[in-house]
Design a protein around this motif. Structure first.
Motif, PDB file in Angstrom:
ATOM      1  N   ASP A  80     -17.968  25.842  22.468  1.00  0.00           N
ATOM      2  CA  ASP A  80     -16.893  24.950  22.180  1.00  0.00           C
ATOM      3  C   ASP A  80     -15.698  25.625  21.727  1.00  0.00           C
ATOM      4  O   ASP A  80     -14.740  25.322  22.217  1.00  0.00           O
ATOM      5  CB  ASP A  80     -17.361  24.068  21.241  1.00  0.00           C
ATOM      6  CG  ASP A  80     -16.499  22.964  20.809  1.00  0.00           C
ATOM      7  OD1 ASP A  80     -16.014  22.430  22.073  1.00  0.00           O
ATOM      8  OD2 ASP A  80     -16.500  22.317  19.924  1.00  0.00           O
ATOM      9  N   ALA A 133     -17.523  27.075  29.765  1.00  0.00           N
ATOM     10  CA  ALA A 133     -18.489  26.056  30.595  1.00  0.00           C
ATOM     11  C   ALA A 133     -19.394  26.779  31.577  1.00  0.00           C
ATOM     12  O   ALA A 133     -19.024  27.662  32.275  1.00  0.00           O
ATOM     13  CB  ALA A 133     -17.674  25.079  31.344  1.00  0.00           C
ATOM     14  N   GLY A 144     -22.225  22.423  35.455  1.00  0.00           N
ATOM     15  CA  GLY A 144     -22.413  20.975  35.277  1.00  0.00           C
ATOM     16  C   GLY A 144     -23.537  20.516  34.521  1.00  0.00           C
ATOM     17  O   GLY A 144     -23.769  19.427  33.590  1.00  0.00           O
ATOM     18  N   THR A 202     -23.967  22.247  28.818  1.00  0.00           N
ATOM     19  CA  THR A 202     -22.566  21.867  28.217  1.00  0.00           C
ATOM     20  C   THR A 202     -22.965  22.156  26.913  1.00  0.00           C
ATOM     21  O   THR A 202     -24.089  22.175  26.452  1.00  0.00           O
ATOM     22  CB  THR A 202     -22.012  20.609  28.824  1.00  0.00           C
ATOM     23  OG1 THR A 202     -22.919  19.608  28.181  1.00  0.00           O
ATOM     24  CG2 THR A 202     -22.026  20.428  29.945  1.00  0.00           C
TER      25      THR A 202
END
Length: 56
Positions: free
Chosen positions: A17, A22, A25, A28
């Protein structure tokens, strides 16, 4: 054992974070946090503990 895994997952989520990383998909910050919370819940249930309570 699950508490240690949860701590590592939370650490990875925090680092990803902060760095804005990333990993596609699927992985995360949200999924790492959810997996960490699942490990905490399993730890609080007593799974993965090295001792077991005495049954009478």
């Amino acid at each position: 054992m699950f508490a240690l895994i949860a701590a590592v997952l939370f650490l990875l989520a925090l680092v990803f974070d902060i760095a804005g990383v990333a990993l596609g998909g699927v992985v995360t910050v949200g999924t790492l946090t959810t997996a960490g919370l699942l490990c905490v819940a399993l730890h609080l249930m007593g799974l993965g503990a090295s001792w077991s309570p005495v049954k009478r």
